[in-house]
Design a protein around this motif. Structure first.
Motif, PDB file in Angstrom:
ATOM      1  N   SER A  96      14.090 -58.715  46.216  1.00  0.00           N
ATOM      2  CA  SER A  96      13.991 -57.426  47.136  1.00  0.00           C
ATOM      3  C   SER A  96      14.968 -58.049  48.397  1.00  0.00           C
ATOM      4  O   SER A  96      14.914 -58.879  48.687  1.00  0.00           O
ATOM      5  N   ASP A  97      15.461 -57.014  48.866  1.00  0.00           N
ATOM      6  CA  ASP A  97      16.417 -57.212  50.379  1.00  0.00           C
ATOM      7  C   ASP A  97      15.114 -57.232  51.369  1.00  0.00           C
ATOM      8  O   ASP A  97      15.621 -57.771  52.391  1.00  0.00           O
ATOM      9  N   ASP A  98      14.036 -56.559  51.345  1.00  0.00           N
ATOM     10  CA  ASP A  98      13.289 -56.643  52.298  1.00  0.00           C
ATOM     11  C   ASP A  98      12.288 -57.871  52.181  1.00  0.00           C
ATOM     12  O   ASP A  98      11.712 -58.246  51.188  1.00  0.00           O
ATOM     13  N   VAL A  99      12.326 -58.750  53.223  1.00  0.00           N
ATOM     14  CA  VAL A  99      11.601 -60.011  53.204  1.00  0.00           C
ATOM     15  C   VAL A  99       9.990 -59.851  52.858  1.00  0.00           C
ATOM     16  O   VAL A  99       9.685 -60.553  51.892  1.00  0.00           O
ATOM     17  N   ILE A 100       9.462 -58.982  53.367  1.00  0.00           N
ATOM     18  CA  ILE A 100       7.933 -58.789  53.137  1.00  0.00           C
ATOM     19  C   ILE A 100       7.884 -58.402  51.746  1.00  0.00           C
ATOM     20  O   ILE A 100       6.876 -59.025  51.031  1.00  0.00           O
ATOM     21  N   SER A 101       8.402 -57.651  51.229  1.00  0.00           N
ATOM     22  CA  SER A 101       8.264 -57.183  49.744  1.00  0.00           C
ATOM     23  C   SER A 101       8.612 -58.060  48.877  1.00  0.00           C
ATOM     24  O   SER A 101       7.903 -58.507  47.838  1.00  0.00           O
ATOM     25  N   ALA A 102       9.744 -58.878  49.094  1.00  0.00           N
ATOM     26  CA  ALA A 102      10.137 -60.392  48.325  1.00  0.00           C
ATOM     27  C   ALA A 102       9.046 -61.182  48.498  1.00  0.00           C
ATOM     28  O   ALA A 102       8.714 -61.732  47.236  1.00  0.00           O
ATOM     29  N   THR A 103       8.503 -61.334  49.444  1.00  0.00           N
ATOM     30  CA  THR A 103       7.498 -62.453  49.450  1.00  0.00           C
ATOM     31  C   THR A 103       6.188 -62.091  48.837  1.00  0.00           C
ATOM     32  O   THR A 103       5.458 -62.703  48.132  1.00  0.00           O
ATOM     33  N   LEU A 104       5.618 -60.873  48.907  1.00  0.00           N
ATOM     34  CA  LEU A 104       4.596 -60.338  48.000  1.00  0.00           C
ATOM     35  C   LEU A 104       4.866 -60.309  46.536  1.00  0.00           C
ATOM     36  O   LEU A 104       4.027 -60.455  45.905  1.00  0.00           O
ATOM     37  N   GLY A 105       6.153 -59.952  46.361  1.00  0.00           N
ATOM     38  CA  GLY A 105       6.504 -60.003  45.058  1.00  0.00           C
ATOM     39  C   GLY A 105       6.377 -61.541  44.595  1.00  0.00           C
ATOM     40  O   GLY A 105       5.775 -61.552  43.143  1.00  0.00           O
ATOM     41  N   GLY A 106       6.704 -62.199  45.250  1.00  0.00           N
ATOM     42  CA  GLY A 106       6.444 -63.741  44.517  1.00  0.00           C
ATOM     43  C   GLY A 106       5.141 -64.248  44.632  1.00  0.00           C
ATOM     44  O   GLY A 106       4.807 -64.770  43.844  1.00  0.00           O
ATOM     45  N   LEU A 107       4.375 -63.683  45.604  1.00  0.00           N
ATOM     46  CA  LEU A 107       2.876 -63.927  45.670  1.00  0.00           C
ATOM     47  C   LEU A 107       2.135 -63.258  44.235  1.00  0.00           C
ATOM     48  O   LEU A 107       1.243 -63.960  43.728  1.00  0.00           O
TER      49      LEU A 107
END
Length: 335
Positions: free
Chosen positions: A33-44
């Protein structure tokens, strides 16, 4: 002094060093994801981590530089506490630190509402900018503490060192603590002058990331309640021993940890150093299911083993041995 081999679980992200042999590793890599917060939560979510993983001794292996702060903030939110970290060849035992920054005096609440401020980096246009002291100097001046503590929104420009960036982040979050640590925006110090409380483009909102990680943990908890019932699996001797230790009356353990109760059966927390007043007014409640919770130290109700792990700084196996095989009484101010 803790070593990496003292930990049972190591959490890595992009650029993290390898874990020692024998230590379980989980990779938390942001999604596309381009959004850092969404990308991090997706990784979590993709990592498979659960809240139960943090009942054992866990550590975050930080990559070089300050970029690992984003993953670290998500882990703290998801686990409900500060997580130990490894950076610059050193174990940083953040989980053993006191829960708030009240020990740092400030210059008093500002006379006017402080909407935005910045800590670290170059002096920002249009908003107060403060800095933390280096080794040998006053770490947090009263003036800096006031700005960090009372600003409604705070940008943090971390140093280039991963170790120093993590230490700065934990200190700033503790200074801003209310019920929980409050995280700043991760900033470069070059963002435009903010206009309004929800000004865009001020960096990465680590407090929003923390709250989203907390919500994800709650989702997992709700999902477990609706899980299908499966036939029980016999406990291994190891798990049986942990279960036996968890069956001990938590009040008995509290007494051995140097705690005592008042007339209303509220107990003094056996981690007094985490309380600004040494927990002079008891803050730990004992529940009928054998669990206990300090409103300041614990994100949820915990049993005897987790309590002993946290107070004594030992592994679950060592905690079980303390509970079952020992009658030793400890001084909570020295634990």
């Amino acid at each position: 002094m803790y070593k990496l081999t003292d930990y049972l679980l190591a959490i890595r992200t992009t650029g993290s060093p390898p874990a020692p042999a024998g230590v379980k590793t989980v990779d938390l890599v942001p999604t596309g994801s381009d959004d850092v917060i969404s990308a991090t939560l997706g990784g979590l979510r993709a990592s498979g981590l659960t809240a139960a993983d943090f009942r054992s001794r866990a550590i975050f292996l930080a990559p070089d530089g300050p970029a690992g702060l984003v993953t670290y903030a998500a882990l703290c939110g998801f686990s409900g506490r500060r997580v130990d970290a490894y950076a610059g060849g050193t174990v940083l035992a953040f989980s053993r630190l006191g829960d708030d920054g009240a020990s740092f005096p400030d210059a008093g609440r500002p006379s006017e509402f402080l909407l935005w401020a910045q800590v670290g980096g170059p002096v920002a246009d249009g908003i107060p900018t403060v800095h933390l002291g280096s080794a040998g100097q006053e770490m947090v001046s009263p003036q800096a503490a006031t700005v960090i503590r009372y600003a409604a929104r705070l940008r943090m420009v971390p140093p280039d060192s991963a170790r120093d960036a993590l230490a700065m982040f934990v200190l700033v979050a503790a200074l801003r603590r209310r019920a929980d640590d409050r995280f700043p925006f991760l900033s470069t110090g070059t963002e435009p002058v903010p206009v309004g409380k929800n000004a865009p483009d001020q960096g990465i909102d680590l407090e929003r990331l923390r709250q989203e990680a907390v919500r994800y943990r709650q989702e997992l908890r709700i999902a477990r309640r609706g899980a299908d019932i499966v036939p029980p699996v016999p406990l291994s001797p190891h798990d049986r021993r942990i279960a036996e230790a968890n069956g001990v009356d938590v009040r008995t353990l509290l007494r051995r940890l140097g705690s005592s109760a008042d007339e209303e059966d509220m107990w003094h927390c056996p981690r007094p150093r985490r309380h600004s007043n040494g927990d002079e007014r008891p803050s730990m409640k004992v529940y009928e299911n054998g669990r206990a919770r300090c409103h300041r130290c614990d994100a949820e109700r915990i049993g005897p083993v987790r309590l002993a792990v946290d107070v004594l700084g030992v592994t679950p196996d060592e905690a079980a041995s303390f509970i079952l095989d020992s009658d030793r009484v400890v001084d909570p101010r020295a634990a």
